[in-house]
Scaffold this motif. Structure first.
Motif, PDB file in Angstrom:
ATOM      1  N   MET A   1       5.892 -16.085  17.161  1.00 47.50           N
ATOM      2  CA  MET A   1       6.773 -16.414  18.292  1.00 47.50           C
ATOM      3  C   MET A   1       6.174 -15.951  19.619  1.00 47.50           C
ATOM      4  O   MET A   1       6.769 -16.156  20.669  1.00 47.50           O
ATOM      5  CB  MET A   1       8.136 -15.745  18.099  1.00 47.50           C
ATOM      6  N   GLY A   2       5.020 -15.277  19.571  1.00 49.05           N
ATOM      7  CA  GLY A   2       4.371 -14.814  20.785  1.00 49.05           C
ATOM      8  C   GLY A   2       4.767 -13.405  21.208  1.00 49.05           C
ATOM      9  O   GLY A   2       4.456 -12.983  22.319  1.00 49.05           O
ATOM     10  N   VAL A   3       5.423 -12.674  20.336  1.00 52.99           N
ATOM     11  CA  VAL A   3       5.837 -11.302  20.640  1.00 52.99           C
ATOM     12  C   VAL A   3       4.710 -10.353  20.239  1.00 52.99           C
ATOM     13  O   VAL A   3       4.109 -10.498  19.179  1.00 52.99           O
ATOM     14  CB  VAL A   3       7.136 -10.944  19.868  1.00 52.99           C
ATOM     15  N   GLU A   4       4.431  -9.382  21.097  1.00 56.63           N
ATOM     16  CA  GLU A   4       3.448  -8.349  20.750  1.00 56.63           C
ATOM     17  C   GLU A   4       4.103  -7.379  19.777  1.00 56.63           C
ATOM     18  O   GLU A   4       5.140  -6.786  20.073  1.00 56.63           O
ATOM     19  CB  GLU A   4       2.975  -7.623  22.011  1.00 56.63           C
ATOM     20  N   VAL A   5       3.507  -7.250  18.592  1.00 55.76           N
ATOM     21  CA  VAL A   5       4.100  -6.472  17.505  1.00 55.76           C
ATOM     22  C   VAL A   5       3.091  -5.462  16.990  1.00 55.76           C
ATOM     23  O   VAL A   5       1.895  -5.746  16.932  1.00 55.76           O
ATOM     24  CB  VAL A   5       4.503  -7.402  16.330  1.00 55.76           C
ATOM     25  N   TYR A   6       3.595  -4.298  16.579  1.00 59.77           N
ATOM     26  CA  TYR A   6       2.745  -3.328  15.909  1.00 59.77           C
ATOM     27  C   TYR A   6       3.486  -2.811  14.683  1.00 59.77           C
ATOM     28  O   TYR A   6       4.568  -2.238  14.784  1.00 59.77           O
ATOM     29  CB  TYR A   6       2.370  -2.181  16.843  1.00 59.77           C
ATOM     30  N   CYS A   7       2.904  -3.049  13.533  1.00 58.32           N
ATOM     31  CA  CYS A   7       3.426  -2.570  12.260  1.00 58.32           C
ATOM     32  C   CYS A   7       2.296  -1.785  11.603  1.00 58.32           C
ATOM     33  O   CYS A   7       1.456  -2.366  10.915  1.00 58.32           O
ATOM     34  CB  CYS A   7       3.872  -3.738  11.384  1.00 58.32           C
ATOM     35  N   PRO A   8       2.232  -0.459  11.834  1.00 55.84           N
ATOM     36  CA  PRO A   8       1.123   0.322  11.287  1.00 55.84           C
ATOM     37  C   PRO A   8       1.128   0.294   9.756  1.00 55.84           C
ATOM     38  O   PRO A   8       2.154   0.538   9.129  1.00 55.84           O
ATOM     39  CB  PRO A   8       1.362   1.729  11.817  1.00 55.84           C
ATOM     40  N   LEU A   9      -0.032  -0.036   9.183  1.00 56.19           N
ATOM     41  CA  LEU A   9      -0.171  -0.157   7.733  1.00 56.19           C
ATOM     42  C   LEU A   9      -1.147   0.882   7.204  1.00 56.19           C
ATOM     43  O   LEU A   9      -2.125   1.215   7.863  1.00 56.19           O
ATOM     44  CB  LEU A   9      -0.669  -1.553   7.356  1.00 56.19           C
ATOM     45  N   VAL A  10      -0.870   1.382   6.009  1.00 60.50           N
ATOM     46  CA  VAL A  10      -1.776   2.298   5.321  1.00 60.50           C
ATOM     47  C   VAL A  10      -2.124   1.707   3.965  1.00 60.50           C
ATOM     48  O   VAL A  10      -1.324   1.008   3.349  1.00 60.50           O
ATOM     49  CB  VAL A  10      -1.155   3.704   5.142  1.00 60.50           C
ATOM     50  N   LYS A  11      -3.344   1.982   3.517  1.00 63.04           N
ATOM     51  CA  LYS A  11      -3.783   1.495   2.212  1.00 63.04           C
ATOM     52  C   LYS A  11      -3.397   2.513   1.150  1.00 63.04           C
ATOM     53  O   LYS A  11      -3.630   3.707   1.308  1.00 63.04           O
ATOM     54  CB  LYS A  11      -5.286   1.253   2.206  1.00 63.04           C
ATOM     55  N   GLU A  12      -2.800   1.997   0.087  1.00 59.41           N
ATOM     56  CA  GLU A  12      -2.391   2.840  -1.032  1.00 59.41           C
ATOM     57  C   GLU A  12      -2.921   2.232  -2.320  1.00 59.41           C
ATOM     58  O   GLU A  12      -3.043   1.017  -2.432  1.00 59.41           O
ATOM     59  CB  GLU A  12      -0.863   2.893  -1.157  1.00 59.41           C
ATOM     60  N   ILE A  13      -3.208   3.086  -3.265  1.00 59.91           N
ATOM     61  CA  ILE A  13      -3.609   2.598  -4.585  1.00 59.91           C
ATOM     62  C   ILE A  13      -2.367   2.633  -5.459  1.00 59.91           C
ATOM     63  O   ILE A  13      -1.776   3.691  -5.677  1.00 59.91           O
ATOM     64  CB  ILE A  13      -4.730   3.455  -5.193  1.00 59.91           C
ATOM     65  N   ARG A  14      -1.967   1.458  -5.919  1.00 57.59           N
ATOM     66  CA  ARG A  14      -0.807   1.348  -6.813  1.00 57.59           C
ATOM     67  C   ARG A  14      -1.311   1.206  -8.241  1.00 57.59           C
ATOM     68  O   ARG A  14      -2.261   0.468  -8.504  1.00 57.59           O
ATOM     69  CB  ARG A  14       0.041   0.129  -6.454  1.00 57.59           C
ATOM     70  N   LYS A  15      -0.664   1.916  -9.142  1.00 60.38           N
ATOM     71  CA  LYS A  15      -1.077   1.886 -10.547  1.00 60.38           C
ATOM     72  C   LYS A  15      -0.030   1.169 -11.379  1.00 60.38           C
ATOM     73  O   LYS A  15       1.163   1.417 -11.239  1.00 60.38           O
ATOM     74  CB  LYS A  15      -1.249   3.306 -11.086  1.00 60.38           C
ATOM     75  N   TRP A  16      -0.495   0.278 -12.229  1.00 65.08           N
ATOM     76  CA  TRP A  16       0.324  -0.359 -13.226  1.00 65.08           C
ATOM     77  C   TRP A  16      -0.250   0.028 -14.582  1.00 65.08           C
ATOM     78  O   TRP A  16      -1.304   0.647 -14.659  1.00 65.08           O
ATOM     79  CB  TRP A  16       0.303  -1.885 -13.057  1.00 65.08           C
ATOM     80  N   SER A  17       0.407  -0.348 -15.640  1.00 65.93           N
ATOM     81  CA  SER A  17      -0.064   0.043 -16.969  1.00 65.93           C
ATOM     82  C   SER A  17      -1.422  -0.563 -17.301  1.00 65.93           C
ATOM     83  O   SER A  17      -2.203   0.019 -18.038  1.00 65.93           O
ATOM     84  CB  SER A  17       0.959  -0.361 -18.035  1.00 65.93           C
ATOM     85  N   ASP A  18      -1.720  -1.727 -16.709  1.00 62.16           N
ATOM     86  CA  ASP A  18      -2.964  -2.412 -17.057  1.00 62.16           C
ATOM     87  C   ASP A  18      -4.005  -2.460 -15.938  1.00 62.16           C
ATOM     88  O   ASP A  18      -5.119  -2.926 -16.142  1.00 62.16           O
ATOM     89  CB  ASP A  18      -2.659  -3.833 -17.533  1.00 62.16           C
TER      90      ASP A  18
END
Length: 157
Positions: free
Chosen positions: A23-40
């Motif tokens: 929509m042309g809005v200046e946005v900041y959504c700070p993201l961090v990398k995480e390691i997610r574990k599943w059974s496989d």
């Protein structure tokens, strides 16, 4: 133009940010990398640093336009007015997240019953149990010394 804090529905931060961007809005959504574990398997995913919050930079008269986006709930208010975040605070978050020396980032709340170790001051290396958390004060129990510590929380903003 000011940075405002939007409260959004849980787990919709990235989608709201992307929609606002289109929509042309200046946005900041700070993201961090995480390691997610599943059974496989294990997978690296990006998740928001601030759960249910997105920063938007708008003129005051444009603030209403965000409510047309699915997932936006309301603005965060401080002392009866929409909370404003300074440009240098946004830059500080960006620099901190882009710093290669910072490897693992988590944001947690202080919860009564949690244990922690004091890292600085005259009580350094003592174990403490969070007893009570207020808006400006925290009460810690230090079992090794048989003490209760009442501390004023300093504003970090």
């Amino acid at each position: 133009m000011n940075w405002y804090v939007l409260y959004v529905k849980p787990k919709s931060e990235k989608k709201v940010a992307e929609t606002l961007r289109t929509m042309g809005v200046e946005v900041y959504c700070p993201l961090v990398k995480e390691i997610r574990k599943w059974s496989d398997r294990k997978k690296t995913v990006e998740s928001p640093l601030f759960k249910s919050y997105v920063f938007v930079r708008l003129k005051d008269r444009e603030r209403q336009m965000v409510f047309g986006v699915h997932g936006v709930v309301r603005y965060l208010f401080w002392l009866g007015k929409p909370a404003i975040v300074k440009d240098e605070e946004i830059r500080a978050i960006e620099q901190w997240l882009n710093d290669d020396a910072v490897e693992n980032i988590t944001l947690t709340k202080l919860i009564p019953g949690d244990e922690l170790y004091l890292k600085n001051g005259i009580l350094k290396d003592h174990k403490a149990i969070i007893h009570e958390v207020g808006k400006k004060r925290i009460r810690l129990i230090i079992p090794g010394l048989g003490m209760v510590l009442n501390a004023k929380i300093r504003d970090v903003v």
